[in-house]
Scaffold this motif. Structure first.
Motif, PDB file in Angstrom:
ATOM      1  N   GLN A  22       0.819  -1.214   0.000  1.00  0.00           N
ATOM      2  CA  GLN A  22       0.000   0.000   0.000  1.00  0.00           C
ATOM      3  C   GLN A  22       0.853   1.265   0.000  1.00  0.00           C
ATOM      4  O   GLN A  22       0.442   2.296  -0.530  1.00  0.00           O
ATOM      5  N   ASP A  39       1.531   2.088  -3.517  1.00  0.00           N
ATOM      6  CA  ASP A  39       0.336   2.619  -4.171  1.00  0.00           C
ATOM      7  C   ASP A  39       0.160   4.106  -3.866  1.00  0.00           C
ATOM      8  O   ASP A  39      -0.127   4.913  -4.755  1.00  0.00           O
ATOM      9  N   ALA A  98       0.615   7.186  -6.502  1.00  0.00           N
ATOM     10  CA  ALA A  98      -0.461   8.155  -6.739  1.00  0.00           C
ATOM     11  C   ALA A  98       0.055   9.586  -6.568  1.00  0.00           C
ATOM     12  O   ALA A  98      -0.234  10.454  -7.401  1.00  0.00           O
ATOM     13  N   MET A 158      -0.970  -4.210  -7.740  1.00  0.00           N
ATOM     14  CA  MET A 158      -1.960  -3.184  -8.063  1.00  0.00           C
ATOM     15  C   MET A 158      -2.836  -3.650  -9.223  1.00  0.00           C
ATOM     16  O   MET A 158      -2.337  -4.184 -10.217  1.00  0.00           O
ATOM     17  N   SER A 159      -4.133  -3.451  -9.087  1.00  0.00           N
ATOM     18  CA  SER A 159      -5.064  -3.866 -10.142  1.00  0.00           C
ATOM     19  C   SER A 159      -5.078  -2.835 -11.269  1.00  0.00           C
ATOM     20  O   SER A 159      -4.736  -1.657 -11.060  1.00  0.00           O
ATOM     21  N   ARG A 169      -7.670  -1.612 -12.593  1.00  0.00           N
ATOM     22  CA  ARG A 169      -8.701  -0.620 -12.260  1.00  0.00           C
ATOM     23  C   ARG A 169      -8.128   0.490 -11.377  1.00  0.00           C
ATOM     24  O   ARG A 169      -8.340   1.681 -11.638  1.00  0.00           O
ATOM     25  N   LYS A 170      -7.411   0.105 -10.333  1.00  0.00           N
ATOM     26  CA  LYS A 170      -6.821   1.094  -9.426  1.00  0.00           C
ATOM     27  C   LYS A 170      -5.795   1.947 -10.158  1.00  0.00           C
ATOM     28  O   LYS A 170      -5.775   3.175 -10.014  1.00  0.00           O
ATOM     29  N   TRP A 184      -7.534   4.472 -12.451  1.00  0.00           N
ATOM     30  CA  TRP A 184      -8.104   5.596 -11.703  1.00  0.00           C
ATOM     31  C   TRP A 184      -7.018   6.570 -11.262  1.00  0.00           C
ATOM     32  O   TRP A 184      -7.208   7.792 -11.327  1.00  0.00           O
ATOM     33  N   ILE A 185      -5.902   6.053 -10.814  1.00  0.00           N
ATOM     34  CA  ILE A 185      -4.796   6.930 -10.401  1.00  0.00           C
ATOM     35  C   ILE A 185      -4.319   7.768 -11.586  1.00  0.00           C
ATOM     36  O   ILE A 185      -4.104   8.982 -11.471  1.00  0.00           O
TER      37      ILE A 185
END
Length: 197
Positions: free
Chosen positions: A133, A136, A140, A162-163, A165-166, A169-170
């Motif tokens: 995390q 991540d 970001a 990390m997916s 999707r994530k 979005w970032i």
């Protein structure tokens, strides 16, 4: 064998990309395309509706195979298409390129990323991969700021859990700010240089 084919393909793409860029720069100098944004815009107008698509493709490729610094593309987009559409085309091209880099990294793994970003960068950033995390959050934040090595970090992100999707979005939420700052900052510098000279 598959890795060798991938390496050969990437080398060829890089060489062809470099050759195309060198030719375009030579052509631009010979035909005075770079003396003003108007002359470059007139050149692109010859491509009609395909000019924005060509520019988006160039921006996409420069993320996946870093040929030119991203800042140059951002400035070019604003000078050629104006502040609004230049920003939009930069955003679309860079976002698509970032997602493609992430997917390539997910698919081909560490040897591919090591080859693309080089040993020095790989060793510098690979330690972040195990931070979960924390990576991540750091990723970001890095995407929001224009000075971070975004392209490299997109490849490293592909090696983490990390997916897609994530990641998407970032990129979609973080890229507008950094692209805007690049575009605004570089446009301001260009105006200042024009004013002085």
């Amino acid at each position: 064998m598959e890795k060798t084919k991938t390496a050969i393909c990437l080398n060829m793409c890089t060489v062809l990309g470099m050759a195309a860029m060198i030719w375009f720069i030579w052509y631009g100098v010979e035909n005075r395309l770079f003396v003003s944004s108007e002359s470059l815009q007139q050149f692109l107008e010859r491509f009609g509706i395909f000019a924005p698509m060509l520019f988006i493709l160039i921006q996409m490729i420069q993320v996946v195979i870093p040929i030119l610094p991203g800042a140059i593309g951002c400035l070019g987009g604003v000078l050629i298409f104006g502040p609004v559409w230049g920003f939009v085309y930069n955003y679309v091209g860079i976002s698509l390129g970032s997602i493609l880099a992430f997917l390539l990294s997910k698919h081909y793994g560490k040897p591919f990323v090591h080859y693309i970003i080089g040993e020095k960068n790989y060793n510098k950033y690979i330690g972040w991969m195990d931070k979960g995390q924390a990576f991540d959050k750091a990723f970001a934040l890095a995407i929001f700021f224009p000075v971070a090595p975004d392209d490299l970090l997109c490849y490293i992100a592909g090696l983490t859990k990390m997916s897609l999707r994530k990641f998407t979005w970032i990129i979609l939420l973080g890229k507008p700010g950094s692209i805007f700052l690049y575009s605004l900052g570089l446009t301001g510098i260009m105006e200042f240089i024009k004013y002085i000279f």
